[in-house]
Write an enzyme that holds these catalytic residues in place. Sequence first.
Site, PDB file in Angstrom:
ATOM      1  N   ASP A 171       0.807  -1.220   0.000  1.00  0.00           N
ATOM      2  CA  ASP A 171       0.000   0.000   0.000  1.00  0.00           C
ATOM      3  C   ASP A 171       0.843   1.275   0.000  1.00  0.00           C
ATOM      4  OD1 ASP A 171       1.019  -0.069   2.537  1.00  0.00           O
ATOM      5  OD2 ASP A 171      -0.886   0.229   3.561  1.00  0.00           O
ATOM      6  N   TYR A 263      11.083   5.235  -0.392  1.00  0.00           N
ATOM      7  CA  TYR A 263      12.052   4.281   0.158  1.00  0.00           C
ATOM      8  C   TYR A 263      13.367   4.280  -0.624  1.00  0.00           C
ATOM      9  CZ  TYR A 263       8.869   2.068   3.488  1.00  0.00           C
ATOM     10  OH  TYR A 263       8.041   1.816   4.556  1.00  0.00           O
TER      11      TYR A 263
END
Length: 440
Positions: A171, A263
Amino acid sequence: MNKLKVVIAGGGSTYTPGIISALLSHIERFPMEEIRLYDNDPIRNEDMQLIIEQLLKEQNHPEIKLIAEEDPKTAFAGADFVFSQIRVGGLKMREQDEKIPLKYGLVGQETCGLGGFAYGLRSIKGLLEIVGYVQEYAPSAWILNYTNPETLVGEAIRRVYPGIKMINVCDMTISIEETIAENYNYDRKNWVPTYFGLNHYGWYTEIYDKSLERDVMPEIIEKMQEKAMGVAEFNEGDQTWAEAFKMMSTIVEYFPDYIPNNYLEYYLFPDLVVEKTDKDYTRANMVMEGRERNTKEMARKIRAGETENVLNFNFGEHGNYIVDIATSLLNDEHRRFMVITPNRGSIPNLREDAVVEVPAYIGATGIEPIALDPINDFHKGLMEAQVAAEKLLVDAYFEQSYQKALQAFTLNQSVNSAYVAKQVLDEMIEANKGYWPELN
């Protein structure tokens, strides 16, 4: 429509209320008769059973049976859908995943870098066990997997169960989109995004806005360069996420063609990440003192007989995303999602057997990935190195090969020294005894 039996594998997770809240909000499209919480930690599972019982009462669903179960046969027999969100080793092992690499000057993170590889070797074993139970007791069930690190576990499961009815999803892209939309005044529900990459390692190439009838990504990149993003409402007050989304603007300054997954900071700027990370108090400690403590407190209040305003959680789209996928499967809705799947030509100039994250349409027969344009050498080079490292790690698991584990650790894109990779690997072998296979 027949009513469904749903299993939450990792039922004691603090994310379980988000998934079940989403299930209840979609009850007309996803009718249920039974929810089963399966967890190998009976204390956490009992706490969550109390919380979900309270949730069912508050939302007036006496027709749904709730059970908390440790026995796999009882938990999985006859299930229609299994939502997997297991964390093998719990937060205590997550703490080791984060702190051991930091000792050696490397990124310490739960899904990225060598911490992610340590977590992956634990998760493979745990998820193979869950999939085995489903195959034995509910072979027609769909498995929707949130268990991380998803490209690693997706690769491992595919090798053992090539035809399994399982969809791996993350998600994070939805969280990124929500955060962008909230910061710069868009409505994400109007977006048709195009994205490619690996799990927690990808880029947006287009964000088409149906209401504006244009690709809004170029203007979003300009806005990110002018003003760094803050957190969305569901991450309010979380300094770690505030820094992560601020770092996205730095990545865009260096590489302005695409919008990155946040990330990527762990791979593109590992030195800066390590510099600002507290080696003695990591994200695992924050979660233990935040979500975990909050969950314990909710269960304590319910045991004490409190019922007014006792439930306290906000998970944004975490639960909704996986439930939307379930309803698209069940009702053959052919809606579009980001999924983690074998490449098989979706990215035409990347190896066929890479496990990638790309857009796909989901209907009754499963996923239908879309075909993307070829990617450039910069993104391809980053991805191919990381794919090779992940495949070596999965090889190491099945072959019990120390050498392949060392090669994987050395090739991981957050590592710049084989000497340091070996030191971290050796210490992690000791920390993960009983969780990892024995490496020879």
